[in-house]
Design an enzyme around this catalytic site. Structure first.
Site, PDB file in Angstrom:
ATOM      1  N   CYS A 315       0.819  -1.209   0.000  1.00 29.91           N
ATOM      2  CA  CYS A 315       0.000   0.000   0.000  1.00 29.91           C
ATOM      3  C   CYS A 315       0.857   1.265   0.000  1.00 29.91           C
ATOM      4  O   CYS A 315       1.797   1.365   0.784  1.00 29.91           O
ATOM      5  CB  CYS A 315      -0.871  -0.047   1.255  1.00 29.91           C
ATOM      6  SG  CYS A 315      -1.794   1.434   1.514  1.00 29.91           S
ATOM      7  N   ARG A 414     -10.979  -2.426 -17.415  1.00 27.33           N
ATOM      8  CA  ARG A 414     -10.736  -1.946 -18.775  1.00 27.33           C
ATOM      9  C   ARG A 414     -10.919  -3.069 -19.779  1.00 27.33           C
ATOM     10  O   ARG A 414     -11.522  -2.929 -20.813  1.00 27.33           O
ATOM     11  CB  ARG A 414      -9.316  -1.404 -18.889  1.00 27.33           C
ATOM     12  CG  ARG A 414      -9.238  -0.005 -18.351  1.00 27.33           C
ATOM     13  CD  ARG A 414      -8.005   0.662 -18.835  1.00 27.33           C
ATOM     14  NE  ARG A 414      -6.842   0.123 -18.142  1.00 27.33           N
ATOM     15  CZ  ARG A 414      -5.616   0.172 -18.643  1.00 27.33           C
ATOM     16  NH1 ARG A 414      -5.415   0.694 -19.835  1.00 27.33           N
ATOM     17  NH2 ARG A 414      -4.613  -0.289 -17.951  1.00 27.33           N
TER      18      ARG A 414
HETATM   19  P1  IMP Z   1      -0.702  -6.962   3.899  1.00 31.59           P
HETATM   20  O1  IMP Z   1      -1.197  -8.171   4.640  1.00 31.59           O
HETATM   21  O2  IMP Z   1       0.206  -6.098   4.728  1.00 31.59           O
HETATM   22  O3  IMP Z   1      -0.083  -7.327   2.583  1.00 31.59           O
HETATM   23  O4  IMP Z   1      -1.990  -6.049   3.614  1.00 31.59           O
HETATM   24  C1  IMP Z   1      -3.131  -6.489   2.928  1.00 31.59           C
HETATM   25  C2  IMP Z   1      -4.174  -5.401   2.963  1.00 31.59           C
HETATM   26  O5  IMP Z   1      -3.729  -4.236   2.260  1.00 31.59           O
HETATM   27  C3  IMP Z   1      -5.477  -5.729   2.272  1.00 31.59           C
HETATM   28  O6  IMP Z   1      -6.323  -6.542   3.036  1.00 31.59           O
HETATM   29  C4  IMP Z   1      -6.075  -4.358   2.008  1.00 31.59           C
HETATM   30  O7  IMP Z   1      -6.740  -3.834   3.130  1.00 31.59           O
HETATM   31  C5  IMP Z   1      -4.852  -3.512   1.761  1.00 31.59           C
HETATM   32  N1  IMP Z   1      -4.623  -3.271   0.321  1.00 31.59           N
HETATM   33  C6  IMP Z   1      -4.719  -4.140  -0.698  1.00 31.59           C
HETATM   34  N2  IMP Z   1      -4.370  -3.570  -1.871  1.00 31.59           N
HETATM   35  C7  IMP Z   1      -4.069  -2.292  -1.585  1.00 31.59           C
HETATM   36  C8  IMP Z   1      -3.644  -1.176  -2.382  1.00 31.59           C
HETATM   37  O8  IMP Z   1      -3.419  -1.269  -3.585  1.00 31.59           O
HETATM   38  N3  IMP Z   1      -3.470  -0.007  -1.700  1.00 31.59           N
HETATM   39  C9  IMP Z   1      -3.681   0.108  -0.365  1.00 31.59           C
HETATM   40  N4  IMP Z   1      -4.042  -0.912   0.423  1.00 31.59           N
HETATM   41  C10 IMP Z   1      -4.242  -2.103  -0.184  1.00 31.59           C
END
Ligand code: IMP
Length: 494
Positions: A315, A414
């Site tokens: 993110c 798209r």
């Molecule tokens: P991780 O477990 O730290 O990889 O976070 C996963 C979480 O990041 C997901 O469940 C979403 O809430 C958030 N997320 C997913 N894709 C994106 C993005 O493109 N931008 C911001 N947050 C994201």
């Protein structure tokens, strides 16, 4: 519950909103994340052993004194992302006690098909994900094998997983380097007449016996009209175990969730659940990072609430838009709001800490500060069962992992719906994560660590952990102390 609230206040810096005239509201607390806290061990009694620890937790809201209508057997859900939650991961996670949310950034029909695949799952009986028709060519076979990394291809009249079975192609049927790539599948497939098959309705034990008797690698299971229903694979034999943690409903079908949005939910939800849904469908909502956000979603009727903005590993929302909050601080504030709401109304609304888990210890911490379960993206993206490609980068295996806010994720609109231009800016990156093997092997280790930490804190259930946890902030120098230090590590690769 009283002591619980006091304890929360003990480590949660109190928030004093100040609003003078036209000034913005300034929160005096620092946005903190998981790595800044440590759990203080408590009294480990004789009963506090990992085998006595239950990781059962509420998924959806319930009244005081009642059980949640849906409980998870482990406090893990997988992120609603293209690069994480496809049917294979959903099946494996549910078999191990957690829940996946099949990604919603795809056409309604394909999402509904993925949900159906999870619901149709029967241990050992696999819906074929590689299918062609007899008119396809060897080049198509090679393309498909590269794409799916599965070497058994069901040849059906219409090339679908449940079409009429006409033959089978495996790696023993062709030589990719020598044979003419334009050769038609019908010329080298093993035709139906030479296949040994089982009929829908046979038990797994019977299927395995046929595999054994005929020295097969794959047994196709067909219905009375010769349509392909499943494959049973010899290599999956170990996987046919009974799973005590399996998360299934009264109908014995695995549980699965699905991501929905505020734009097309009127069409998407009925397509996903098929029959009458009404209030039988439980809806989680998010994401929020403060008390106001939590209460807004509670009023809207949410069955659980997701917490976290900007902490996900892929993110870049905080950089791009300058919004978000440290994940630990966000969970602490929302958990406090949730507990107060529970005291006032007798209604318990579970919260999910979503994103930003880097180490397994962060999961236990998230639970201790009040999350009922955690949502993980990066963690699950590393496994065989995630839907992305395994690639070799400079000699190391990696899996692809991209954010839902990246252009890559948005491209489905798209290409599939002919609309929406490319994003003006992205909130997520396209990346790799180190490949880590099978979900179950990794999950078992993570769960082992969580249970052991809980025992160190004197807790055998998640509510007990939340009630008894003692938590301390750590200074940056004590974070250095926490890793191996002042020693020269041996290189185990030599
Ligand atoms: P991780 O477990 O730290 O990889 O976070 C996963 C979480 O990041 C997901 O469940 C979403 O809430 C958030 N997320 C997913 N894709 C994106 C993005 O493109 N931008 C911001 N947050 C994201």
């Amino acid at each position: 519950m009283k002591t619980y609230l006091n304890r929360i206040q003990y480590f949660c810096t109190k928030i004093h909103p100040v609003n003078i005239n036209h000034m913005a509201v300034y929160l005096n607390d620092v946005s903190r994340t998981f790595g800044e806290y440590l759990l203080i061990p408590g009294l480990t009694t004789k009963q506090c052993v990992p085998t006595n620890v239950s990781l059962k937790t509420s998924l959806v809201k319930h009244n005081v004194g009642e059980k949640s209508p849906i409980e998870l057997n482990i406090p893990f859900v997988s992120a609603i992302m293209q690069s994480v939650s496809g049917p294979e991961l959903a099946i494996e996670l549910a078999r191990n006690g957690g829940l996946s949310f099949i990604f919603g950034s795809q056409p309604i029909a394909s999402q509904a098909e993925m949900v159906r695949r999870v619901k149709k799952f029967k241990a050992g009986f696999v819906t074929s994900d590689s299918n062609l028709t007899p008119e396809n060519t060897l080049a198509d076979v090679i393309d498909l094998v590269n794409q799916t990394e599965h070497s058994t291809i069901g040849i059906t009249d219409d090339g679908t997983p449940n079409g009429k079975l006409l033959g089978l192609v495996t790696s023993r049927d062709y030589r990719a380097e020598k044979d003419d790539l334009s050769t038609k599948v019908k010329e080298f497939m093993t035709p139906f007449s030479k296949l040994i098959v089982g009929e829908v309705g046979i038990s797994l034990k019977e299927a395995n016996q046929i595999i054994w008797d005929h020295k097969l690698n794959t047994l196709p299971i067909i219905d009375k009209d010769q349509n392909l229903a499943y494959f049973v694979f010899r290599k999956d034999y170990d996987n046919h175990r009974e799973n005590p943690n399996e998360l299934s409903g009264a109908d014995k079908k695995l549980l699965v969730g699905a991501g929905i949005n505020t734009r097309d939910y009127m069409e998407r939800v009925p397509a996903l659940v098929k029959k009458e849904y009404g209030d039988k469908v439980k809806v989680g909502a998010g994401n929020v990072v403060d008390r106001e956000g939590f209460l807004y979603l509670v009023k809207a009727g949410a069955d659980f609430i997701k917490v976290g903005i900007g902490g996900g590993s892929i993110c870049i929302t905080r950089e791009t838009k300058g919004i978000g909050r440290g994940q630990a601080t966000a969970v602490i504030e929302v958990a406090k709001a949730r507990d107060e709401y529970f005291e006032e109304t007798g209604i318990y609304i579970p919260i999910c800490s979503d994103g930003g888990i880097v180490y397994d210890s962060h999961i236990t911490l998230a639970l201790a500060i009040g999350a009922d379960f955690v949502m993980l993206g990066r963690y699950f993206a590393r496994f065989d069962e995630s839907p992305t490609k395994k690639v070799n980068i400079n000699g190391s295996y990696m899996k692809e992992y991209w954010g839902e806010g990246s252009n890559r994720a948005h491209n489905w609109q798209r290409y599939d719906m002919g609309g929406s231009e490319s994003l003006k800016f992205e909130e997520g990156v396209d990346s790799y994560v180190p490949y880590a093997g099978k979900l179950k092997d990794n999950l078992d280790v993570t769960i082992g660590k969580i249970k052991s930490t809980m025992c160190s804190c004197g807790a055998t259930t998640i509510p007990e952990l939340q009630k008894n946890a003692k938590i301390t902030l750590v200074s940056s120098t004590s974070i250095v102390e926490g890793g191996a230090h002042d020693v020269i590590l041996k290189d185990h690769n030599r």
